[in-house]
Scaffold this motif. Sequence first.
Motif, PDB file in Angstrom:
ATOM      1  N   GLU A 127       8.683  42.711  15.263  1.00 43.32           N
ATOM      2  CA  GLU A 127       8.490  42.218  16.571  1.00 43.32           C
ATOM      3  C   GLU A 127       9.757  41.223  16.923  1.00 43.32           C
ATOM      4  O   GLU A 127       9.280  40.113  17.184  1.00 43.32           O
ATOM      5  CB  GLU A 127       7.276  41.423  16.686  1.00 43.32           C
ATOM      6  N   PRO A 128      10.830  41.595  17.034  1.00 38.69           N
ATOM      7  CA  PRO A 128      11.714  40.842  17.469  1.00 38.69           C
ATOM      8  C   PRO A 128      11.882  40.768  18.768  1.00 38.69           C
ATOM      9  O   PRO A 128      11.269  41.677  19.588  1.00 38.69           O
ATOM     10  CB  PRO A 128      13.230  41.538  16.848  1.00 38.69           C
ATOM     11  N   GLU A 129      12.398  39.557  19.450  1.00 35.91           N
ATOM     12  CA  GLU A 129      12.481  39.396  20.744  1.00 35.91           C
ATOM     13  C   GLU A 129      13.570  40.222  21.325  1.00 35.91           C
ATOM     14  O   GLU A 129      13.150  40.637  22.848  1.00 35.91           O
ATOM     15  CB  GLU A 129      12.531  38.024  21.209  1.00 35.91           C
ATOM     16  N   MET A 130      14.407  40.561  20.743  1.00 39.00           N
ATOM     17  CA  MET A 130      15.672  41.146  21.108  1.00 39.00           C
ATOM     18  C   MET A 130      16.151  42.303  20.538  1.00 39.00           C
ATOM     19  O   MET A 130      16.060  42.531  19.631  1.00 39.00           O
ATOM     20  CB  MET A 130      16.789  40.193  21.588  1.00 39.00           C
ATOM     21  N   LEU A 131      16.249  43.437  21.277  1.00 34.44           N
ATOM     22  CA  LEU A 131      16.893  44.514  20.764  1.00 34.44           C
ATOM     23  C   LEU A 131      18.556  44.844  21.332  1.00 34.44           C
ATOM     24  O   LEU A 131      18.735  45.139  22.581  1.00 34.44           O
ATOM     25  CB  LEU A 131      16.074  45.958  20.974  1.00 34.44           C
ATOM     26  N   VAL A 132      19.520  44.818  20.370  1.00 34.61           N
ATOM     27  CA  VAL A 132      20.636  45.434  20.929  1.00 34.61           C
ATOM     28  C   VAL A 132      21.166  46.726  20.193  1.00 34.61           C
ATOM     29  O   VAL A 132      20.865  46.990  19.316  1.00 34.61           O
ATOM     30  CB  VAL A 132      21.600  44.430  20.134  1.00 34.61           C
ATOM     31  N   MET A 133      21.544  47.556  21.229  1.00 28.53           N
ATOM     32  CA  MET A 133      21.508  49.032  20.936  1.00 28.53           C
ATOM     33  C   MET A 133      23.050  49.442  21.282  1.00 28.53           C
ATOM     34  O   MET A 133      23.381  49.112  22.338  1.00 28.53           O
ATOM     35  CB  MET A 133      20.610  49.788  21.848  1.00 28.53           C
ATOM     36  N   ASP A 134      23.785  49.595  20.140  1.00 27.53           N
ATOM     37  CA  ASP A 134      25.325  50.100  20.551  1.00 27.53           C
ATOM     38  C   ASP A 134      25.354  51.662  20.493  1.00 27.53           C
ATOM     39  O   ASP A 134      25.297  52.209  19.211  1.00 27.53           O
ATOM     40  CB  ASP A 134      26.118  49.446  19.269  1.00 27.53           C
TER      41      ASP A 134
END
Length: 368
Positions: free
Chosen positions: A201-208
């Motif tokens: 449950e992270p608050e942020m998702l970084v998708m490259d």
Amino acid sequence: MATEEPTQYGRQVSTEDHILEVEDATVRFDLDRGQSTVLDHASLDIRRNEIIGIVGESGSGKSMFAASLLDVVEDPGLLTGEITYYPENPKTLPQGITTDADGAVKILDLNKEQKRRYRWEEAAMVFQGAMSSFNPTMKIGAHFKETIRAHNADLDERMTHARDLFDALHLDADRVFGSYPHELSGGMKQRALIALSLVLEPEMLVMDEPTAALDMLMQRSIIAMLRELQDEFELTILFITHDLPLVAGLADRLAVLYAFEFVEVGSAYKVLKNASHPYTRALLRSLPSIDSVVEEMQPIEGAAPDPVSIPSGCRYHPRCPIADEQCTVEDPDLMDVEDEQVAACFYPEESRETITYSLHSGVVEEDM
Ligand SMILES: Nc1ncnc2c1ncn2[C@@H]1O[C@H](COP(=O)(O)OP(=O)(O)OP(=O)(O)O)[C@@H](O)[C@H]1O
């Protein structure tokens, strides 16, 4: 204050509530042929619960920006600047990570163990080549259990959450948990990986470039699922891609990178409908589509600069049709061109008048 412009989904995201503030993020490599600056004083505020698309040509620094957010720039690259995280609920931060009086966590000051936990539990990352990061000898379910245990999280609770994520991603949990990676299609593997990145449950998702290896239909379907995921789990998503049309239908805001710095940032609506930086306009004009007239499509002339010898002044000036003397010597900062739109150009109006483009149906919905 909320944004006034509708996105394609009519979302309202607070402009004041930042989850991450990136200030002057710079990445340098010392090469034999000189110092290479592959991210140059990039500053960007990420708003809580927004989907922001980071777009730019290949080699413009997108991956370096993504890596900077999680402080995972590979050696011997040197990252400087400030990355400040504002957790929604400081009480649920991983052990050892604390906020300052402003409720902020300075990411570059965390120790190794704290960073490891920040990376999974607060901000997760999915990147293009990541599908191959599944261990071929381990079933998918075992990957989930291993990750949960490594973070001392409650196994039953997290596996239940994984099933909710699988539902949102239209995956059959029993089947996928019981499969080895090679037994899944590329699209299923990528979705399983997205679920794995979100299991804590992270608050942020970084998708490259998360969908670059998939066919167009699967790309589009993952984009649609990301919107559902964002809504259901209240995520902040940074979607990094060279494929502007792909992210145009997803993003609330767009940030355009050219030659290792941001040249335009704004609501997706404004940036697509009325781009102000000559590079953004050229990029929009160069987009291929099924229904575009070949004569209207114009590739951007010239080449992007070498990070070892970035042009003086505005770094786009050698390719810019409206550049003048000032542009060759002075480097423009990002300046307001309208509410919710900034561009690093001395001549945004001339840019709009001179560089024309028309958006086709593949980029913007008719009712946008
Ligand atoms: N390990 C490294 N050492 C030196 N330079 C590097 C290294 N990794 C990347 N670069 C350089 O950094 C610059 C930015 O690369 P980056 O991967 O961030 O671009 P990108 O926009 O993500 O491109 P792409 O879409 O092709 O992945 C490029 O000029 C690249 O050659």
